[in-house]
Design a protein around this motif. Sequence first.
Motif, PDB file in Angstrom:
ATOM      1  N   LEU A 103      30.058  38.813  34.712  1.00 10.27           N
ATOM      2  CA  LEU A 103      30.332  40.126  35.297  1.00 10.27           C
ATOM      3  C   LEU A 103      31.151  41.003  34.354  1.00 10.27           C
ATOM      4  O   LEU A 103      31.034  42.240  34.390  1.00 10.27           O
TER       5      LEU A 103
ATOM      6  N   ASP B  90      23.834  39.891  43.655  1.00 10.20           N
ATOM      7  CA  ASP B  90      23.560  41.309  43.442  1.00 10.20           C
ATOM      8  C   ASP B  90      24.453  41.881  42.338  1.00 10.20           C
ATOM      9  O   ASP B  90      24.004  42.716  41.538  1.00 10.20           O
ATOM     10  N   ARG B  91      25.694  41.440  42.282  1.00  8.65           N
ATOM     11  CA  ARG B  91      26.586  41.941  41.235  1.00  8.65           C
ATOM     12  C   ARG B  91      26.155  41.428  39.860  1.00  8.65           C
ATOM     13  O   ARG B  91      26.269  42.141  38.849  1.00  8.65           O
TER      14      ARG B  91
ATOM     15  N   ALA C 113      23.347  43.573  38.721  1.00 13.01           N
ATOM     16  CA  ALA C 113      23.815  44.864  38.226  1.00 13.01           C
ATOM     17  C   ALA C 113      24.407  44.731  36.826  1.00 13.01           C
ATOM     18  O   ALA C 113      24.182  45.575  35.948  1.00 13.01           O
ATOM     19  N   ALA C 114      25.187  43.662  36.593  1.00  5.66           N
ATOM     20  CA  ALA C 114      25.751  43.422  35.257  1.00  5.66           C
ATOM     21  C   ALA C 114      24.638  43.156  34.256  1.00  5.66           C
ATOM     22  O   ALA C 114      24.682  43.606  33.103  1.00  5.66           O
TER      23      ALA C 114
ATOM     24  N   LEU D 178      38.593  40.235  37.908  1.00  9.74           N
ATOM     25  CA  LEU D 178      37.498  39.646  38.687  1.00  9.74           C
ATOM     26  C   LEU D 178      37.914  38.306  39.274  1.00  9.74           C
ATOM     27  O   LEU D 178      37.569  37.989  40.423  1.00  9.74           O
TER      28      LEU D 178
ATOM     29  N   ASP E 258      28.319  38.184  47.538  1.00 12.57           N
ATOM     30  CA  ASP E 258      27.838  39.349  46.783  1.00 12.57           C
ATOM     31  C   ASP E 258      27.461  39.029  45.342  1.00 12.57           C
ATOM     32  O   ASP E 258      26.903  39.885  44.642  1.00 12.57           O
ATOM     33  N   ALA E 259      27.770  37.826  44.876  1.00 12.45           N
ATOM     34  CA  ALA E 259      27.607  37.509  43.459  1.00 12.45           C
ATOM     35  C   ALA E 259      26.193  37.750  42.920  1.00 12.45           C
ATOM     36  O   ALA E 259      26.042  38.354  41.843  1.00 12.45           O
TER      37      ALA E 259
END
Length: 394
Positions: A266, A64-65, A68-69, A47, A61-62
């Motif tokens: 992440l 949204d990522r 998700a995490a 990462l 994008d962080a």
Amino acid sequence: MNPSTPIHPAEFPGGPALFRLDPAVSHLNHGSFGAVPIPVQEAQAALREEAHADPDAFFIDAPDRIAAARARVARHLGADPDGIAFIANATEGANLALDAVPLADGDEILVTDHGYGTVVAAAARRAPITTVALDPYLPDEDAVRETVLAALTPRTKAVVLDHISSPTARLIASPRLLADLTARGITTLVDGAHAPGMVADPLAAGADFWFGNLHKWGYAPSGSAVLAVAPAHRGRVRALVPSWEDAHGFPRSVENRATADYTGWLAAPEGLDLLDRLDAAKVRAHNAALAAHGAALLAEIPGLTPLPYTEGLAMRALRLPPGTAETQPEASALRERIAADLRIRVLVWAWPGGGGIRVCGQIYNRPEEYERLAAELPACLQAALSRAGAGTCP
């Protein structure tokens, strides 16, 4: 609650190979800082390479990522993904939670003398605190509960409790105690620093706020923790520093740190996934058995007294002889003497009348490490008593 007979648990297959720990040191203190397995280290490294290759794409994008995490972590914890937020550590969680508790002049916060120092300090910044003394020898959860309830006053607005106490390694915030406090209209904040990964149901059911580290028993990278907030309080949780995600509210507002290193968060689900692949129940049973083995061996040392414990935990604590580690400097000196002279890492905690020692069990540990500690610790204790904390172990 008597110490268990030494059971000589078997080594966990492949456990030590999953870590990059120095093999010349016996690491019996997983509960303080944890240790990151190699697959999780590699996931975080990948990462970081991604972030360095295209910073714009990574940071845009962080959010949204991270969400998700967070959803993956929530599945492991049995939590509502919209009700938890990534944070750096349990102390940050305590500050966020305390800021969300409406306090008026005259309100007080109840804490215990088992509480983590920086968490207690966070409470003291917000309101006058009352500290309830919990005798380390209280025999069970009911005795702890009765002692806490007896310390309440009409001014008590909130109570900060350990889920599992750090020094004495026992359950404090029991479901019955939390229910009793809620029935009295008191806001409950639970420090779950040791719960994720070590207990099957890590969230303290019924707590208004719960905060726990993933980097200890959940195999996540350092700086990975979560704050869980009951629905009634989520609208009052504000990030300690304003961010571009504030308009989204909790949890995204709390998670955005501009150009911070998000790779630990992440990669955090990878640690919990690894725990599942190893069979989380098997890991917990193995670790608890190792801690019990170590405590039983130490209990045979004259002057060491096993403390009441909660079954199934991977940490055990014993009181040291009177005159040993009564102050924090003395406890730190003994801890470092054991590390330097014996090459063994344990927690030594200060307590009036005689401090304590805590050992942990993890899949990288072996039974003979505890046996060596039990064989060589008496000389260190004798040095501590005879030299007032100076010198080395004979």
